[in-house]
Motif scaffolding. Sequence first.
Motif, PDB file in Angstrom:
ATOM      1  N   LEU A  39       1.165  -1.231  -0.178  1.00  0.00           N
ATOM      2  CA  LEU A  39       0.088  -0.155   0.061  1.00  0.00           C
ATOM      3  C   LEU A  39       0.480   1.187  -0.283  1.00  0.00           C
ATOM      4  CD1 LEU A  39      -2.548  -1.065   2.375  1.00  0.00           C
ATOM      5  CD2 LEU A  39      -2.878  -0.503   0.197  1.00  0.00           C
ATOM      6  N   GLU A  40       1.982   1.229   0.716  1.00  0.00           N
ATOM      7  CA  GLU A  40       3.220   2.466   0.585  1.00  0.00           C
ATOM      8  C   GLU A  40       3.424   2.677  -0.602  1.00  0.00           C
ATOM      9  OE1 GLU A  40       4.553   1.747   5.425  1.00  0.00           O
ATOM     10  OE2 GLU A  40       5.871   1.119   3.310  1.00  0.00           O
ATOM     11  N   MET A  41       3.626   1.616  -1.734  1.00  0.00           N
ATOM     12  CA  MET A  41       3.972   1.638  -2.823  1.00  0.00           C
ATOM     13  C   MET A  41       3.036   2.673  -3.699  1.00  0.00           C
ATOM     14  SD  MET A  41       6.035  -1.519  -3.493  1.00  0.00           S
ATOM     15  CE  MET A  41       7.913  -1.354  -3.562  1.00  0.00           C
ATOM     16  N   LEU A  43      -0.931   3.376  -3.160  1.00  0.00           N
ATOM     17  CA  LEU A  43      -1.361   4.566  -2.624  1.00  0.00           C
ATOM     18  C   LEU A  43      -1.131   6.384  -3.109  1.00  0.00           C
ATOM     19  CD1 LEU A  43      -3.035   3.452   0.984  1.00  0.00           C
ATOM     20  CD2 LEU A  43      -4.007   3.653  -1.499  1.00  0.00           C
ATOM     21  N   PRO A  44       0.057   6.328  -3.025  1.00  0.00           N
ATOM     22  CA  PRO A  44       0.759   7.731  -3.511  1.00  0.00           C
ATOM     23  C   PRO A  44       0.269   7.706  -4.968  1.00  0.00           C
ATOM     24  CG  PRO A  44       2.578   7.004  -2.018  1.00  0.00           C
ATOM     25  CD  PRO A  44       1.401   5.915  -1.753  1.00  0.00           C
ATOM     26  N   GLY A  45       0.974   6.861  -5.325  1.00  0.00           N
ATOM     27  CA  GLY A  45       0.619   7.037  -6.930  1.00  0.00           C
ATOM     28  C   GLY A  45      -0.958   7.100  -7.403  1.00  0.00           C
ATOM     29  N   LEU A  46      -1.493   6.329  -6.871  1.00  0.00           N
ATOM     30  CA  LEU A  46      -3.015   6.641  -7.167  1.00  0.00           C
ATOM     31  C   LEU A  46      -3.963   7.688  -6.755  1.00  0.00           C
ATOM     32  CD1 LEU A  46      -4.581   3.441  -5.725  1.00  0.00           C
ATOM     33  CD2 LEU A  46      -4.340   4.424  -8.020  1.00  0.00           C
ATOM     34  N   VAL A  47      -3.264   8.151  -5.400  1.00  0.00           N
ATOM     35  CA  VAL A  47      -3.151   9.896  -5.157  1.00  0.00           C
ATOM     36  C   VAL A  47      -2.979  11.221  -6.216  1.00  0.00           C
ATOM     37  CG1 VAL A  47      -2.797  11.462  -3.379  1.00  0.00           C
ATOM     38  CG2 VAL A  47      -3.275   9.070  -3.074  1.00  0.00           C
ATOM     39  N   GLY A  48      -1.403  10.395  -6.752  1.00  0.00           N
ATOM     40  CA  GLY A  48      -1.300  11.573  -7.794  1.00  0.00           C
ATOM     41  C   GLY A  48      -1.902  11.186  -9.113  1.00  0.00           C
ATOM     42  N   VAL A  58      -0.390  15.962 -16.658  1.00  0.00           N
ATOM     43  CA  VAL A  58      -0.433  14.767 -18.332  1.00  0.00           C
ATOM     44  C   VAL A  58      -0.107  13.494 -17.200  1.00  0.00           C
ATOM     45  CG1 VAL A  58       1.095  13.588 -19.389  1.00  0.00           C
ATOM     46  CG2 VAL A  58       0.434  16.172 -20.555  1.00  0.00           C
ATOM     47  N   CYS A  59       1.031  13.654 -16.426  1.00  0.00           N
ATOM     48  CA  CYS A  59       1.605  12.427 -15.771  1.00  0.00           C
ATOM     49  C   CYS A  59       2.631  13.049 -14.643  1.00  0.00           C
ATOM     50  CB  CYS A  59       1.665  10.917 -16.528  1.00  0.00           C
ATOM     51  SG  CYS A  59       3.595  11.815 -17.256  1.00  0.00           S
ATOM     52  N   LEU A  60       2.616  14.359 -13.865  1.00  0.00           N
ATOM     53  CA  LEU A  60       3.287  14.815 -13.894  1.00  0.00           C
ATOM     54  C   LEU A  60       3.210  13.960 -12.207  1.00  0.00           C
ATOM     55  CD1 LEU A  60       5.644  16.811 -12.296  1.00  0.00           C
ATOM     56  CD2 LEU A  60       3.887  18.751 -12.104  1.00  0.00           C
ATOM     57  N   PHE A  61       2.186  14.546 -10.783  1.00  0.00           N
ATOM     58  CA  PHE A  61       1.842  13.988  -9.670  1.00  0.00           C
ATOM     59  C   PHE A  61       1.778  11.915  -9.807  1.00  0.00           C
ATOM     60  CE2 PHE A  61       0.007  18.528 -10.269  1.00  0.00           C
ATOM     61  CZ  PHE A  61       1.189  18.909  -8.941  1.00  0.00           C
ATOM     62  N   LEU A  62       1.559  11.565 -11.290  1.00  0.00           N
ATOM     63  CA  LEU A  62       1.026  10.530 -10.665  1.00  0.00           C
ATOM     64  C   LEU A  62       2.765   9.948 -10.674  1.00  0.00           C
ATOM     65  CD1 LEU A  62       0.033   7.539 -11.677  1.00  0.00           C
ATOM     66  CD2 LEU A  62       0.996   7.539 -13.773  1.00  0.00           C
ATOM     67  N   VAL A  63       3.937  10.332 -11.596  1.00  0.00           N
ATOM     68  CA  VAL A  63       4.928  10.041 -11.457  1.00  0.00           C
ATOM     69  C   VAL A  63       6.000  10.924 -10.031  1.00  0.00           C
ATOM     70  CG1 VAL A  63       7.795  10.862 -11.949  1.00  0.00           C
ATOM     71  CG2 VAL A  63       5.936  10.147 -13.546  1.00  0.00           C
ATOM     72  N   ILE A  64       5.225  11.563  -9.449  1.00  0.00           N
ATOM     73  CA  ILE A  64       5.693  12.137  -8.325  1.00  0.00           C
ATOM     74  C   ILE A  64       5.564  10.923  -6.576  1.00  0.00           C
ATOM     75  CG2 ILE A  64       5.633  13.941  -6.504  1.00  0.00           C
ATOM     76  CD1 ILE A  64       5.720  15.965  -8.425  1.00  0.00           C
ATOM     77  N   GLY A  65       4.024  10.811  -7.079  1.00  0.00           N
ATOM     78  CA  GLY A  65       4.064   9.687  -6.077  1.00  0.00           C
ATOM     79  C   GLY A  65       4.384   8.775  -5.873  1.00  0.00           C
ATOM     80  N   LEU A  66       4.304   8.059  -7.756  1.00  0.00           N
ATOM     81  CA  LEU A  66       5.429   6.375  -7.706  1.00  0.00           C
ATOM     82  C   LEU A  66       6.936   6.734  -6.762  1.00  0.00           C
ATOM     83  CD1 LEU A  66       3.716   5.154 -10.799  1.00  0.00           C
ATOM     84  CD2 LEU A  66       2.905   4.666  -8.654  1.00  0.00           C
ATOM     85  N   THR A  67       7.471   7.281  -7.277  1.00  0.00           N
ATOM     86  CA  THR A  67       8.575   7.656  -6.813  1.00  0.00           C
ATOM     87  C   THR A  67       8.251   8.449  -5.357  1.00  0.00           C
ATOM     88  OG1 THR A  67       9.196   8.683  -8.627  1.00  0.00           O
ATOM     89  CG2 THR A  67      10.822   8.928  -7.080  1.00  0.00           C
ATOM     90  N   VAL A  71       9.785   5.297  -2.492  1.00  0.00           N
ATOM     91  CA  VAL A  71      11.039   5.646  -1.709  1.00  0.00           C
ATOM     92  C   VAL A  71      10.727   5.182  -0.290  1.00  0.00           C
ATOM     93  CG1 VAL A  71      12.430   7.299  -0.547  1.00  0.00           C
ATOM     94  CG2 VAL A  71      11.862   6.989  -2.937  1.00  0.00           C
ATOM     95  N   VAL A  72       9.456   4.920   0.456  1.00  0.00           N
ATOM     96  CA  VAL A  72       9.269   4.795   1.936  1.00  0.00           C
ATOM     97  C   VAL A  72       9.423   3.780   1.478  1.00  0.00           C
ATOM     98  CG1 VAL A  72       7.456   4.875   3.052  1.00  0.00           C
ATOM     99  CG2 VAL A  72       7.870   7.381   1.627  1.00  0.00           C
ATOM    100  N   ALA A  73       8.706   2.940   0.447  1.00  0.00           N
ATOM    101  CA  ALA A  73       8.568   1.334   1.174  1.00  0.00           C
ATOM    102  C   ALA A  73       9.264   0.943   0.559  1.00  0.00           C
ATOM    103  CB  ALA A  73       7.691   1.091  -0.628  1.00  0.00           C
TER     104      ALA A  73
END
Length: 88
Positions: A39-41, A43-48, A58-67, A71-73
């Motif tokens: 979930l740590e991996m 959920l940030p991507g889904l929020v992004g 386009v996909c800026l926040f998606l990439v930031i969320g996945l990154t 890192v957190v995971a």
Amino acid sequence: MNFDRQRAATANSVTNRSDDRSALATAYEWATRIIVVSLEMVLPGLVGYWIDTHLNTVCLFLVIGLTVGSVVAMRHLIKLARESSEKR
């Protein structure tokens, strides 16, 4: 002959647990840990992705969320590995 000794040592380390919990309780604990890391991996991507759809990016926040999620995971996995090796 060396293989038999290694297998016996592994069997002894499994049966000589430091806690008195059942094997099922230990399995539930590890399953919970794995789900939390997953979930740590994700959920940030889904929020992004959700932010991208609302801001029409386009996909800026998606990439930031996945990154950030990766890192957190990864830090959490390293922490779990250290705790596991310290118990042994």
